[in-house]
Design a protein around this motif. Structure first.
Motif, PDB file in Angstrom:
ATOM      1  N   CYS A  91       0.765  -1.288  -0.091  1.00  0.00           N
ATOM      2  CA  CYS A  91      -0.018   0.142  -0.042  1.00  0.00           C
ATOM      3  C   CYS A  91       0.749   1.461   0.178  1.00  0.00           C
ATOM      4  O   CYS A  91       0.455   2.209  -0.563  1.00  0.00           O
ATOM      5  CB  CYS A  91      -0.822   0.027   1.263  1.00  0.00           C
ATOM      6  N   ASN A  92       2.059   1.282   0.778  1.00  0.00           N
ATOM      7  CA  ASN A  92       3.051   2.190   0.579  1.00  0.00           C
ATOM      8  C   ASN A  92       2.454   3.626   1.365  1.00  0.00           C
ATOM      9  O   ASN A  92       3.004   4.611   1.275  1.00  0.00           O
ATOM     10  CB  ASN A  92       3.219   2.858  -0.693  1.00  0.00           C
ATOM     11  N   HIS A  93       1.649   3.244   2.451  1.00  0.00           N
ATOM     12  CA  HIS A  93       1.244   4.404   3.309  1.00  0.00           C
ATOM     13  C   HIS A  93       1.023   3.681   4.699  1.00  0.00           C
ATOM     14  O   HIS A  93       0.602   4.604   5.665  1.00  0.00           O
ATOM     15  CB  HIS A  93       0.262   5.310   2.760  1.00  0.00           C
ATOM     16  N   CYS A  94       0.798   2.580   5.056  1.00  0.00           N
ATOM     17  CA  CYS A  94       0.587   1.870   6.276  1.00  0.00           C
ATOM     18  C   CYS A  94       1.731   2.199   7.374  1.00  0.00           C
ATOM     19  O   CYS A  94       2.579   2.332   6.635  1.00  0.00           O
ATOM     20  CB  CYS A  94       0.083   0.419   6.247  1.00  0.00           C
ATOM     21  N   CYS A  97       4.728  -0.039   5.849  1.00  0.00           N
ATOM     22  CA  CYS A  97       5.229   0.457   4.720  1.00  0.00           C
ATOM     23  C   CYS A  97       6.076   1.746   5.020  1.00  0.00           C
ATOM     24  O   CYS A  97       7.325   1.650   4.511  1.00  0.00           O
ATOM     25  CB  CYS A  97       4.133   0.707   3.526  1.00  0.00           C
ATOM     26  N   CYS A 105       3.100  -5.668   5.309  1.00  0.00           N
ATOM     27  CA  CYS A 105       2.012  -4.725   4.784  1.00  0.00           C
ATOM     28  C   CYS A 105       0.953  -5.822   4.520  1.00  0.00           C
ATOM     29  O   CYS A 105       1.091  -6.869   4.235  1.00  0.00           O
ATOM     30  CB  CYS A 105       2.298  -3.904   3.642  1.00  0.00           C
TER      31      CYS A 105
HETATM   32 ZN   LIG Z   1       1.449  -1.029   3.374  1.00  0.00          ZN
END
Ligand SMILES: [Zn+2]
Length: 340
Positions: A91-94, A97, A105
């Motif tokens: 997801c690149n935002h949790c 991540c 993730c």
């Molecule tokens: Zn993530």
């Protein structure tokens, strides 16, 4: 574009070479023209049926090619640039991540597993996945690197924290993970014991740098390990075979040793004798792919020529069924690569 899709799970006959609509990159994505896509055992598992795979589905995790189109929000790439793709989706935002632990993730998956992969001519991916490659690597070599070298690096360095001088048992010298792990362990000045099934593969394992090679069809792995290590056992075992070798792998550990597993090619159910586990103070660790930072770290060694991909066979993408049959015979030493 042309793509190989599966519309149902099953044998190689479900792989269909067909024309599908071209993917359109989002504004934060890059469209890549696929020049090579290497196979992994994961391709066989997905083809046979895994939860989370939506049909129709495009297989293929290890991708190299050229930048074909760049989304409006993306900077730093040029059309025609030679690249490989990080073989993962996240997801690149949790919290995981942003902490750099992409493989923890909740949305983490491997390209070609729960999201479409690279058995096709064009693929759209987030810019974060796109990594330029040097001219010293051709597309087939570049596609043969990401998944197995990242997996091997995360197992040995991220999980087992291998130190110079330690002894490592690496199962299956001819497997993708085996080939990567042997080279990484030797680069870090460890002593490597590996296993192979015939004279040709034993010789190739030695050429990769293995110090000792056990014939796993003719010799008992744990007995040979005991002889080689003066009855002590190894510091680290790199496991991915599963059921068929588990008992031998655990028995090969020295007191306080660490077994790391990343797969279960021969089956997922194994026995653990808890008395052995606690009295010998053994660590059993799971490992799944690796992080983006680890990928950049191991790629640095590949780009510098210190670690080398090994290719067994290259097939045209339209011959994907033959390639799957070839992989299922498990006779290869190195990667099988598909060319669109
Ligand atoms: Zn993530």
């Amino acid at each position: 574009m042309k793509a190989v899709r599966i519309h149902q799970f099953g044998g190689p006959e479900v792989l269909t070479y067909e024309t599908v609509p071209d993917p359109r990159p989002r504004k934060d994505q890059v469209l890549v023209r696929v020049r090579a896509c290497a196979m992994n055992h994961l391709d066989l598992f997905v083809r046979k049926g895994l939860p989370g795979v939506n049909l129709p589905h495009i297989l293929g995790s290890d991708i190299a090619g050229e930048v074909a189109e760049i989304g409006d929000y993306v900077t730093g790439f040029k059309v025609g640039q030679r690249v490989l793709l990080a073989p993962m989706s996240f997801c690149n935002h949790c919290p995981k991540c942003v902490a750099g632990l992409q493989n923890q993730c909740r949305q983490f998956t491997v390209l070609g597993n729960a999201v479409d992969g690279g058995n096709c001519e064009l693929i759209a991916v987030p810019a974060v996945n796109v990594i330029p490659i040097p001219d010293s690597l051709d597309f087939n070599q570049a596609a043969s690197v990401p998944l197995v070298f990242l997996t091997g690096w995360h197992m040995l360095i991220g999980r087992a924290v291998l130190r110079p001088g330690q002894t490592v048992l690496i199962l299956g010298a001819n497997s993708g993970v085996g080939i990567a792990a042997i080279q990484i362990a030797k680069m870090l000045h460890a002593r490597v014991i590996t296993t192979a099934g015939d004279e040709g593969k034993i010789e190739m394992a030695r050429e990769l740098g293995a110090d000792f090679v056990i014939n796993h069809y003719q010799q008992k792995i744990s007995e040979e390990v005991r002889k080689i290590t003066n009855f002590e056992g190894v510091d680290v075992v790199i496991e991915h075979v599963g059921q068929a070798t588990w008992e031998q792998s655990v028995k090969s550990l020295k007191a306080g040793g660490t077994l790391v597993t990343c797969g279960a090619t021969t089956g997922p159910k194994v026995d653990i004798d808890l008395r052995f586990l606690f009295s010998r103070q053994i660590s059993l660790l799971g490992s799944y792919m690796g992080t983006m930072s680890e990928l950049y770290e191991v790629l640095g060694h590949v780009f510098a020529g210190r670690l080398k991909p090994v290719i067994d066979h290259i097939f045209p993408l339209k011959d994907v069924r033959i390639a799957h049959e070839y992989m299922e015979k498990s006779q290869m030493f190195g990667k099988i690569v598909l060319n669109p």
